[in-house]
Design a protein around this motif. Structure first.
Motif, PDB file in Angstrom:
ATOM      1  N   LEU A 108       0.794  -1.218  -0.072  1.00 37.49           N
ATOM      2  CA  LEU A 108      -0.107  -0.047  -0.063  1.00 37.49           C
ATOM      3  C   LEU A 108       0.892   1.166   0.114  1.00 37.49           C
ATOM      4  O   LEU A 108       1.425   1.524   0.830  1.00 37.49           O
ATOM      5  CB  LEU A 108      -0.962  -0.135   1.173  1.00 37.49           C
ATOM      6  CG  LEU A 108      -2.005   1.206   1.269  1.00 37.49           C
ATOM      7  CD1 LEU A 108      -3.100   0.596   2.013  1.00 37.49           C
ATOM      8  CD2 LEU A 108      -1.621   2.277   1.837  1.00 37.49           C
ATOM      9  N   LEU A 109       0.522   1.959  -0.929  1.00 36.20           N
ATOM     10  CA  LEU A 109       1.345   3.290  -0.961  1.00 36.20           C
ATOM     11  C   LEU A 109       0.666   4.373  -0.487  1.00 36.20           C
ATOM     12  O   LEU A 109      -0.677   4.529  -0.590  1.00 36.20           O
ATOM     13  CB  LEU A 109       1.789   3.635  -2.518  1.00 36.20           C
ATOM     14  CG  LEU A 109       2.607   2.545  -3.332  1.00 36.20           C
ATOM     15  CD1 LEU A 109       3.045   3.205  -4.700  1.00 36.20           C
ATOM     16  CD2 LEU A 109       3.849   2.120  -2.723  1.00 36.20           C
ATOM     17  N   TYR A 110       1.027   5.474   0.219  1.00 32.53           N
ATOM     18  CA  TYR A 110       0.468   6.591   0.964  1.00 32.53           C
ATOM     19  C   TYR A 110       1.197   7.620   0.915  1.00 32.53           C
ATOM     20  O   TYR A 110       2.708   7.446   0.938  1.00 32.53           O
ATOM     21  CB  TYR A 110      -0.100   6.159   2.385  1.00 32.53           C
ATOM     22  CG  TYR A 110       0.786   5.621   3.182  1.00 32.53           C
ATOM     23  CD1 TYR A 110       1.160   6.814   4.164  1.00 32.53           C
ATOM     24  CD2 TYR A 110       1.469   4.532   3.721  1.00 32.53           C
ATOM     25  CE1 TYR A 110       2.171   6.780   5.269  1.00 32.53           C
ATOM     26  CE2 TYR A 110       2.382   4.390   4.482  1.00 32.53           C
ATOM     27  CZ  TYR A 110       2.820   5.427   5.513  1.00 32.53           C
ATOM     28  OH  TYR A 110       3.393   5.315   6.380  1.00 32.53           O
ATOM     29  N   GLN A 111       0.682   8.866   1.132  1.00 30.99           N
ATOM     30  CA  GLN A 111       1.770   9.916   0.905  1.00 30.99           C
ATOM     31  C   GLN A 111       1.895  10.846   2.361  1.00 30.99           C
ATOM     32  O   GLN A 111       2.925  10.983   2.930  1.00 30.99           O
ATOM     33  CB  GLN A 111       0.928  11.015   0.040  1.00 30.99           C
ATOM     34  CG  GLN A 111       1.003  10.464  -1.295  1.00 30.99           C
ATOM     35  CD  GLN A 111       0.024  11.363  -2.158  1.00 30.99           C
ATOM     36  OE1 GLN A 111       0.575  12.661  -2.248  1.00 30.99           O
ATOM     37  NE2 GLN A 111      -0.756  10.991  -2.877  1.00 30.99           N
ATOM     38  N   TYR A 112       0.770  10.755   2.945  1.00 29.43           N
ATOM     39  CA  TYR A 112       1.019  11.927   4.405  1.00 29.43           C
ATOM     40  C   TYR A 112       1.280  11.301   5.579  1.00 29.43           C
ATOM     41  O   TYR A 112       0.839   9.864   5.784  1.00 29.43           O
ATOM     42  CB  TYR A 112      -0.412  12.532   4.280  1.00 29.43           C
ATOM     43  CG  TYR A 112      -0.627  13.264   2.872  1.00 29.43           C
ATOM     44  CD1 TYR A 112       0.143  14.383   2.399  1.00 29.43           C
ATOM     45  CD2 TYR A 112      -1.757  13.058   2.084  1.00 29.43           C
ATOM     46  CE1 TYR A 112       0.029  15.230   1.344  1.00 29.43           C
ATOM     47  CE2 TYR A 112      -1.717  13.488   0.760  1.00 29.43           C
ATOM     48  CZ  TYR A 112      -1.091  14.767   0.562  1.00 29.43           C
ATOM     49  OH  TYR A 112      -1.117  15.235  -0.597  1.00 29.43           O
ATOM     50  N   GLU A 113       1.554  11.749   6.580  1.00 33.95           N
ATOM     51  CA  GLU A 113       1.761  11.210   7.873  1.00 33.95           C
ATOM     52  C   GLU A 113       0.496  10.639   8.384  1.00 33.95           C
ATOM     53  O   GLU A 113      -0.400  11.043   8.483  1.00 33.95           O
ATOM     54  CB  GLU A 113       2.369  12.343   8.821  1.00 33.95           C
ATOM     55  CG  GLU A 113       2.760  12.160  10.207  1.00 33.95           C
ATOM     56  CD  GLU A 113       4.103  11.483   9.798  1.00 33.95           C
ATOM     57  OE1 GLU A 113       4.715  10.615  10.625  1.00 33.95           O
ATOM     58  OE2 GLU A 113       4.860  11.761   9.007  1.00 33.95           O
ATOM     59  N   PRO A 114       0.875   9.182   8.672  1.00 34.45           N
ATOM     60  CA  PRO A 114      -0.220   8.150   9.116  1.00 34.45           C
ATOM     61  C   PRO A 114      -0.586   8.645  10.554  1.00 34.45           C
ATOM     62  O   PRO A 114       0.022   8.808  11.372  1.00 34.45           O
ATOM     63  CB  PRO A 114       0.410   7.094   8.873  1.00 34.45           C
ATOM     64  CG  PRO A 114       1.822   7.062   9.031  1.00 34.45           C
ATOM     65  CD  PRO A 114       2.282   8.661   8.718  1.00 34.45           C
ATOM     66  N   ASN A 115      -2.007   8.370  10.877  1.00 39.22           N
ATOM     67  CA  ASN A 115      -2.342   8.038  11.998  1.00 39.22           C
ATOM     68  C   ASN A 115      -1.888   6.783  12.499  1.00 39.22           C
ATOM     69  O   ASN A 115      -2.060   5.474  12.016  1.00 39.22           O
ATOM     70  CB  ASN A 115      -3.918   8.041  12.358  1.00 39.22           C
ATOM     71  CG  ASN A 115      -4.427   7.828  13.602  1.00 39.22           C
ATOM     72  OD1 ASN A 115      -4.298   6.600  14.354  1.00 39.22           O
ATOM     73  ND2 ASN A 115      -4.766   9.240  14.439  1.00 39.22           N
TER      74      ASN A 115
END
Length: 377
Positions: A39-46
């Motif tokens: 899974l690719l994601y961009q922003y700072e995660p929770n």
């Protein structure tokens, strides 16, 4: 990339912050242990939400965000696509941004590219379009922006009919070119529990006879928290034993907290924050409010119905999500009908067997639809 011959799928999301798209990915992918998921994601995660993905065995990879590092964002994504040798790329970016993900996947040689539309924007509230632009121009522009999505994606998905029409056009939907994949959940996770109800109420100082009005959602403009506060302010004037329980976080939370204080509701409104598990909070509530200005598919509404909660919702909520007779749609131009509806309800603990009219949103029944789509021909 796994060392066996399993199918390898790369999911693409904006972030891991507790949104509906993320929950859809988690609900479906956790049902497919024989498929390897990145899974690719961009922003700072929770951290709490990220932990749930890790527990499900989904390999999460953060990449540079497109706003601050656009070229690095594109290059990193392309490089991962090329090196990962994925069988499928499944993109969940809305506002027609699925097109560039599918384009990069095509350049990387990935044959199956899925563009998934999760929102039902109206022509006058599309992000990125200025308010001064005419409605007809917006419609034309949206039609044009659909073209690259259709060119680069091999499969067109949407969470419901409204999102399908908005993302792909009426003609594509009518011709059967769009697959409707429901935002399904596991009903067993959301069963009402009296013990959980007592625990949450005790934790937040809620009395047994307090009527708890609840909302689960991010503090974003479309969730319409201001309306909820105005409504609760009016309702609480005539009902002493009541609380408002807000679950979620977001950029508008401080503004809503200030509004609560201005109206002198500080002792009646509970800001619970974002929670890894919301089941206990549904159990603690007596009614769920969903006063959104727009909704493609509110998963919270389905979850609450499986919990047995009555739900008072805005007319913007798709009717297809009403799987019980306990959903009451109302316009959001006046709080009075909402107050009247709340006044007709009461504290209810016995809701263990809600009468579900459709199993369409039961992930145990429909995950096979997506699993078959991932299969290599």
């Amino acid at each position: 990339m796994p060392q066996n011959n399993n199918i390898c799928v790369c999911q693409v999301l904006h972030g891991i912050v507790g949104g509906g798209s993320e929950q859809v990915v988690l609900n479906y992918c956790s049902r497919m242990p024989d498929i390897h998921f990145d899974l690719l994601y961009q922003y700072e995660p929770n951290p709490q939400i990220l932990e749930r993905f890790n527990e499900a065995g989904i390999n999460c990879i953060q990449i540079p965000d497109k706003l601050h590092h656009p070229l690095k964002h594109l290059w990193t994504m392309f490089r991962i696509f090329r090196k990962g040798r994925y069988d499928v790329v499944h993109s969940h970016l809305d506002w027609y941004m699925n097109s560039y993900v599918c384009f990069l996947a095509m350049l990387a040689g990935i044959k199956k590219r899925i563009a998934h539309h999760h929102q039902a924007y109206t022509s006058d509230c599309h992000p990125g379009l200025r308010a001064g632009i005419s409605l007809s121009f917006k419609k034309v522009l949206c039609s044009i922006l659909r073209i690259p999505c259709k060119l680069f994606a091999t499969h067109w998905l949407a969470c419901g009919e409204a999102a399908a029409i908005n993302g792909w056009g009426k003609s594509a939907v009518k011709k059967g070119k769009v697959t409707i994949l429901p935002n399904a959940i596991d009903p067993e996770r959301f069963k009402f529990c009296e013990i959980a109800r007592r625990e949450i109420r005790a934790k937040y100082g809620i009395a047994e006879d307090d009527f708890v009005v609840g909302h689960v959602g991010r503090f974003f403009p479309e969730k319409n928290h201001k309306f909820i506060i105005e409504l609760f302010s009016e309702y609480s004037r005539h009902h002493r034993h009541c609380k408002l329980l807000l679950v979620g976080n977001g950029p508008l939370q401080a503004e809503i907290q200030n509004l609560v204080n201005q109206k002198g509701l500080g002792d009646k409104v509970i800001f619970a924050g974002l929670k890894k598990n919301v089941v206990g909070f549904y159990c603690a509530m007596d009614v769920l409010l969903l006063s959104s200005t727009r909704e493609a598919f509110p998963m919270t509404l389905v979850e609450a119905q499986y919990n047995g909660l009555p739900c008072v919702v805005s007319a913007a909520v798709p009717r297809e999500t009403a799987i019980t007779d306990n959903v009451f749609p109302l316009p959001i131009d006046d709080v009075k009908p909402w107050c009247e509806k709340l006044s007709s309800l009461s504290v209810a603990c016995d809701r263990e067997n809600p009468k579900i009219k459709s199993e369409w949103f039961d992930v145990r029944k429909c995950y096979k639809m997506l699993e078959s789509l991932y299969q290599i021909p």
